[in-house]
Write a protein that holds these residues in place. Structure first.
Motif, PDB file in Angstrom:
ATOM      1  N   GLU A  36       0.826  -1.200   0.000  1.00 11.99           N
ATOM      2  CA  GLU A  36       0.000   0.000   0.000  1.00 11.99           C
ATOM      3  C   GLU A  36       0.868   1.261   0.000  1.00 11.99           C
ATOM      4  O   GLU A  36       0.559   2.249  -0.662  1.00 11.99           O
ATOM      5  N   LEU A  37       1.967   1.174   0.724  1.00  6.33           N
ATOM      6  CA  LEU A  37       2.924   2.270   0.711  1.00  6.33           C
ATOM      7  C   LEU A  37       3.471   2.477  -0.699  1.00  6.33           C
ATOM      8  O   LEU A  37       3.612   3.609  -1.171  1.00  6.33           O
ATOM      9  N   TYR A  70       1.112   4.281  -2.717  1.00  4.44           N
ATOM     10  CA  TYR A  70       1.049   5.674  -2.325  1.00  4.44           C
ATOM     11  C   TYR A  70       2.232   6.469  -2.836  1.00  4.44           C
ATOM     12  O   TYR A  70       2.090   7.604  -3.286  1.00  4.44           O
ATOM     13  N   LEU A  71       3.410   5.862  -2.790  1.00  8.81           N
ATOM     14  CA  LEU A  71       4.610   6.542  -3.294  1.00  8.81           C
ATOM     15  C   LEU A  71       4.467   6.835  -4.780  1.00  8.81           C
ATOM     16  O   LEU A  71       4.850   7.907  -5.253  1.00  8.81           O
ATOM     17  N   ALA A  99       2.031   9.664  -5.299  1.00  8.12           N
ATOM     18  CA  ALA A  99       2.633  10.921  -4.860  1.00  8.12           C
ATOM     19  C   ALA A  99       3.649  11.408  -5.888  1.00  8.12           C
ATOM     20  O   ALA A  99       3.724  12.603  -6.192  1.00  8.12           O
ATOM     21  N   PHE A 106      11.222   1.153   6.763  1.00  9.96           N
ATOM     22  CA  PHE A 106      10.287   0.444   5.894  1.00  9.96           C
ATOM     23  C   PHE A 106      11.166  -0.297   4.918  1.00  9.96           C
ATOM     24  O   PHE A 106      12.349   0.028   4.793  1.00  9.96           O
TER      25      PHE A 106
END
Ligand SMILES: Nc1ncnc2c1ncn2[C@@H]1O[C@H](COP(=O)(O)OP(=O)(O)OP(=O)(O)O)[C@@H](O)[C@H]1O
Ligand SMILES: [Mg+2]
Lengths: 382, 307
Positions: free
Chosen positions: B35-36, B39-40, B43, B122
């Motif tokens: 999910e990160l 998102y990256l 973005a 992370f």
């Protein structure tokens, strides 16, 4: 009790290069290992943190506190040893939570929350709460590069606490916000504690550690020199802070030849009246004659320091053996309440703690007049 | 947020910070951070064209420019005589641009994002993989533009071989991710990796039959000596050929030059031959990807202090 964070024999060594070969070209032109020296910043550090504990990490500048916390968060890897964390962990390391300057506050909230492992849906549901806590409603769509450092920290803290991790790791960031926000953070940390969550906190503020933490560890040059109750650890920290860098710094006070045995109010009870004289006796044992100065601290029930006073201007001579000191607070301008008292004896120059007793007594102050707050002012109205 | 809602300590996930994590643990961590990753990527796309008038269409400008220039040089000036050459060119560029963009952006990404790397834990592979994601977004955009162009020109792809495209795309993604992950870590230790990569990618482009025809230049020269395989060691060549084969749709065409001769622009391999080549590349890509994750895992422990 099951431990939530387990630090086992952790060692961290940094390589320091006099001249850093940062390119392939340099490596080819200057073969060999380069002139690296090793710097061991953490050495054989072991402790564990139980569920619901709040642990303070004390130590002076460069003692390895931030390095330890970075290892616990997983930003750095220990050179040797191992750290085990059970559950979700949110870290606030130094300034900012790794925001992307170009992105708006809103996007950064989502980004850093997802770095903390929050799902998008969860962030949607707590987004307003985060913004409300940070009090940045007006700026939330501004790129964070225009934020002040205080605003940065506010947003970072808001995300971390709202993520409600099992373990919260905080490195000194609370020093940045203004006082009102600091108080708000403290409230939130206390709420965190009452939820039974676990907190690791670096602070240079010994009083803060004492008021928040159940336990504290002290680092000195990368070694753990104390793992004890907050009060005890603060004492060790003070000694290291005041003590000179030499061998004295590594002893935890066993070889100090002064011991405070007990205190007792002159009138029998430890009760004082506002704006009056309060006198008490303390019994001190010294193994050899020594010069010392008396130090007294009072804390209110919230754990805030009310007063620290030392008598370094009028040192006393202790003789070998047992002796009784008579200590008088000439005038006690405190309103009613119960105050925790710590006392100690330091060297006349104030550099070395010779003896220290945490919470040796509770001073009850009675006030006969009307008034509120902590301090009694003498008014003179014409 | 009540304490009762929380799992007991014994049931919480355990994370071990140590210098040694297995490949399985690493892959699990990457999967856990998907999910990160999403998102990256979003973005990234957002930042790049934020506040600009054309927005994301800017991502089309650079590939469109190169296509225009190669078209001018090869078709107008050198008169290569390939009908609908722009489709051929675009199909090859599509694959190549995806590959080169990933390599070029992934190499610098860890250094560029040092602020995050030094402060938040992370799986760092996610950063390299985010450049794969971003490049893929642009890839699909260029793909759509090509589709529109082909519809307008009335140029049909090889419908019956369309299924080769996802396979080839997968091989391309795996290979690019493998290189990208490896180079992003290498660049932390050797900062001139990025410059080397730039030069390398430039040379690699000309070793790949994107703007010139493999069948008309390489095959006659090397093929005559039985050396065509040398060209096919370059893993991007079969992929580019597949893209061209599927999207251009023909292998032999009538030249637009005045003599209207019949020319063969692409090798006349069967679909199965293409499938086998691409299948092999998927396997190689997968192996390289795992290898890159392993190396990355070994190097990433010191990222925060090397940056
Ligand atoms: N990346 C690095 N490379 C080399 N040395 C480092 C690195 N990071 C920290 N150090 C060194 O490690 C030591 C401990 O640093 P650390 O930041 O952990 O101290 P600290 O206890 O947090 O200090 P402070 O109270 O100032 O925050 C210092 O001597 C510092 O110079
Ligand atoms: Mg620090």
């Amino acid at each position: 009790m099951t431990s939530v964070v387990d630090v086992a024999n952790v060692e961290k060594t940094f390589k320091l290069y006099k001249q850093r070969h940062k390119s392939l070209k340099d490596r080819v032109l200057h073969p060999g290992k380069g002139n690296a020296t090793e710097l061991t910043v953490l050495q054989d550090v072991s402790f564990s943190v139980g569920e619901g504990e709040t642990i303070g990490v004390l130590g002076r500048n460069g003692s390895g506190k931030s390095t330890l916390l970075k290892c616990i968060c997983g930003v750095l890897q220990p050179t040797a040893g191992q750290i085990t964390v059970r559950g979700d962990l949110a870290g606030l390391l130094e300034l900012g939570a790794g925001f992307q300057p170009e992105l708006s506050g809103r996007d950064n909230v989502y980004l850093s929350a997802s770095m903390l492992g929050l799902s998008r849906r969860k962030v949607d549901s707590v987004f307003d709460e985060i913004v409300a806590f940070s009090e940045l409603e007006k700026f939330i769509d501004t790129p964070v590069k225009f934020f002040s450092s205080g605003m940065y920290v506010r947003l970072g803290f808001a995300v971390a606490v709202t993520a409600a991790p099992d373990v919260l790791v905080v490195d000194e960031v609370l020093a940045v916000g203004d006082e009102r926000f600091q108080a708000k953070c403290m409230d939130r940390i206390r709420q965190f504690q009452s939820d039974g969550r676990t907190i690791l906190l670096v602070s240079h503020n010994a009083d803060q550690v004492r008021s928040l933490c159940s336990r504290a560890v002290v680092l000195e040059k990368g070694r753990l020199v104390a793992d004890a109750s907050a009060g005890e650890a603060v004492k060790v920290f003070r000694e290291h802070l005041l003590g000179t860098q030499e061998s004295k710094a590594t002893s935890t006070g066993e070889d100090s030849d002064v011991v405070i045995e007990w205190v007792r109010g002159v009138s029998g009870s430890f009760t004082a009246r506002t704006n009056e004289r309060f006198e008490f006796l303390t019994n001190v044992r010294a193994s050899a004659p020594v010069e010392g100065a008396f130090v007294l601290e009072l804390y209110d029930q919230a754990g805030r320091l009310v007063a620290r006073t030392d008598a370094t201007k009028s040192p006393i001579s202790l003789s070998a053996g047992m002796q009784e000191l008579n200590v008088a607070i000439e005038e006690l301008p405190l309103l009613d309440g119960a105050y925790q008292m710590n006392i100690g004896i330091v060297s006349p120059d104030g550099d070395t703690v010779l003896a220290w007793r945490e919470q040796i007594a509770v001073l009850e102050v009675a006030y006969v007049g009307r008034g509120a707050g902590q301090v009694a002012l003498r008014l003179n109205v014409h | 947020m009540s304490p009762s809602a929380r799992r007991p300590v014994e049931q919480r996930p355990v994370r071990v910070v140590s210098a040694h994590l297995s490949l399985r643990q690493r892959l699990a961590a990457i999967w856990g951070a998907r999910e990160l990753l999403a998102y990256l990527v979003s973005a990234d796309v957002k930042i790049k064209y934020k506040g600009s008038f054309l927005g994301i269409m800017w991502s089309m400008v650079s590939p469109a420019m190169s296509i225009a220039i190669y078209f001018l040089v090869f078709q107008v000036i050198l008169k290569n005589g390939v009908p609908d050459y722009v489709v051929m060119l675009w199909a090859g560029m599509l694959a190549w641009t995806l590959f080169s963009t990933i390599i070029n952006t992934a190499t610098g990404i860890i250094v560029q994002r040092s602020g995050i790397v030094k402060k938040v834990a992370f799986p760092r592979e996610i950063l390299a993989l985010s450049t794969v994601g971003t490049a893929t977004v642009y890839f699909f955009l260029q793909f759509i533009v090509l589709a529109i162009l082909m519809a307008v020109m009335g140029h049909a792809p090889a419908w019956s071989e369309l299924w080769l495209l996802p396979l080839s795309f997968l091989a391309l993604l795996l290979l690019a991710s493998a290189f990208g992950v490896f180079l992003s870590a290498a660049n932390v230790y050797f900062r001139d990796t990025a410059h080397l990569v730039e030069v390398g990618i430039f040379l690699w482009f000309w070793l790949t039959p994107v703007v010139y025809s493999y069948q008309r230049t390489v095959a006659p020269m090397l093929g005559a000596k039985g050396l065509a395989w040398i060209y096919l060691i370059n893993p991007i060549t079969p992929i580019v050929l597949t893209f061209q084969r599927v999207l251009y749709g023909q292998t032999s065409v009538t030249a637009t030059t005045p003599d209207h001769s019949a020319i063969t622009v692409l090798p006349e391999w069967s679909a199965l031959h293409y499938a086998a080549l691409n299948g092999l590349l998927v396997a190689i890509g997968l192996a390289l990807f795992f290898w890159a994750i392993r190396i990355f895992g070994r190097l990433q422990g010191n990222f925060a202090e090397e940056l």
